[in-house]
Structures are given as C-alpha cells and as structure tokens.
Design a protein around this motif. Sequence first.
Motif, PDB file in Angstrom:
ATOM      1  N   ASN A 181      11.318   4.563   9.242  1.00 34.62           N
ATOM      2  CA  ASN A 181      10.104   4.091   8.802  1.00 34.62           C
ATOM      3  C   ASN A 181      10.092   3.947   7.256  1.00 34.62           C
ATOM      4  O   ASN A 181       9.276   3.204   6.726  1.00 34.62           O
ATOM      5  N   ARG A 182      11.004   4.374   6.432  1.00 33.21           N
ATOM      6  CA  ARG A 182      11.303   4.264   5.122  1.00 33.21           C
ATOM      7  C   ARG A 182      11.077   2.713   4.819  1.00 33.21           C
ATOM      8  O   ARG A 182      10.400   2.334   3.746  1.00 33.21           O
ATOM      9  N   GLY A 183      11.861   1.844   5.377  1.00 38.53           N
ATOM     10  CA  GLY A 183      11.792   0.492   4.998  1.00 38.53           C
ATOM     11  C   GLY A 183      10.533  -0.073   5.270  1.00 38.53           C
ATOM     12  O   GLY A 183      10.097  -0.792   4.477  1.00 38.53           O
ATOM     13  N   TRP A 184       9.738   0.128   6.372  1.00 38.67           N
ATOM     14  CA  TRP A 184       8.555  -0.261   6.556  1.00 38.67           C
ATOM     15  C   TRP A 184       7.644   0.122   5.676  1.00 38.67           C
ATOM     16  O   TRP A 184       6.759  -0.530   5.027  1.00 38.67           O
ATOM     17  N   LEU A 185       7.617   1.510   5.044  1.00 33.49           N
ATOM     18  CA  LEU A 185       6.475   2.165   4.186  1.00 33.49           C
ATOM     19  C   LEU A 185       6.864   1.407   2.682  1.00 33.49           C
ATOM     20  O   LEU A 185       5.796   1.022   2.085  1.00 33.49           O
ATOM     21  N   GLU A 186       8.134   1.073   2.532  1.00 34.67           N
ATOM     22  CA  GLU A 186       8.420   0.477   1.069  1.00 34.67           C
ATOM     23  C   GLU A 186       7.819  -1.186   1.078  1.00 34.67           C
ATOM     24  O   GLU A 186       7.186  -1.522   0.303  1.00 34.67           O
ATOM     25  N   ARG A 187       8.015  -1.749   2.260  1.00 34.28           N
ATOM     26  CA  ARG A 187       7.501  -2.941   2.266  1.00 34.28           C
ATOM     27  C   ARG A 187       5.828  -2.996   2.180  1.00 34.28           C
ATOM     28  O   ARG A 187       5.463  -3.991   1.487  1.00 34.28           O
ATOM     29  N   LEU A 188       5.172  -1.884   2.708  1.00 34.79           N
ATOM     30  CA  LEU A 188       3.778  -2.022   2.846  1.00 34.79           C
ATOM     31  C   LEU A 188       3.542  -1.577   1.326  1.00 34.79           C
ATOM     32  O   LEU A 188       2.421  -2.234   0.867  1.00 34.79           O
TER      33      LEU A 188
END
Length: 141
Positions: free
Chosen positions: A126-133
Amino acid sequence: MAEDNADDAAGTWLTIEDAASALGVKKAAIRSRIARKTLRVKPGKSQNDGRTRVWVLHSDVKDETGTGANADNDTDDGGDTIAGMMAALQSAHSAEIERLRSTHAEEIDRLQRSHEAELKRLAEANRGWLERLISSLRGQK
C-alpha cells in the motif's frame, strides 16, 4: 463385585495411576481389580484424554494408618491419605495445564509472527499507492 451405580456411592472417577496412588496399591493391582470386576470402569475411548478411569469409593481411599474401610489384600507398602490423593491429582492437573499452555503459547507465537509478516507485506504493497495519492493531492493545490 463393584457397585453398579457409581452415582449412589460417594466416590470419584480416577485414572488407573491416580487410583493406584489413592488406594496405596500398584497400577498392576488396579488392573487386576478391573479384570476381577471389583472396580467399575469407564473405558478410555469415552474420555477426552483417552485414559481409562475407575470409580474409587471415598471409603476405599487409604487413611493415615494405611488402611481404608474396604481395603483389598493387594496393597503396596505405603498408604496415601486423601490429602495425598488430592496432591497427586493437583500435580497431574498442573502438568496438563502447563502442557496446554506450552502448546497454545507456541501456536499464539506462530500466529503473531504470521500476522506481523502479513501487516508488513500489506504496508509495503500500500505504500506505493499512498505515496501516489499524496503526490496527486499536493499537485492539485
């Protein structure tokens, strides 16, 4: 012969080992009594732990003098008191509790390690998704 209705007489169901200790005899003596049908038996297959139990009358339990009210002639040298019987039962109970705690503690540790590993895996995914958000939200300002 042993009393047919165990509930009518004051006594308790004991394993062969505990009955031998309570009656001040050897396990072989208990097995002989079972064979002679002078003790009521509850087969091991009917018990959760698979151990055979015998009905021991409280009046048969050895007193301080080493004799019980209905003692047979297959006694061992020493006689146990009711306190001794209770101590033996408490010891067996404590050993079983420790065994169960150990078994369950190992299982709990295994599940906690598995849970922590899964949380780490999900956090990483989920870290990648959160960083993109966060990046996209910053870009809208």
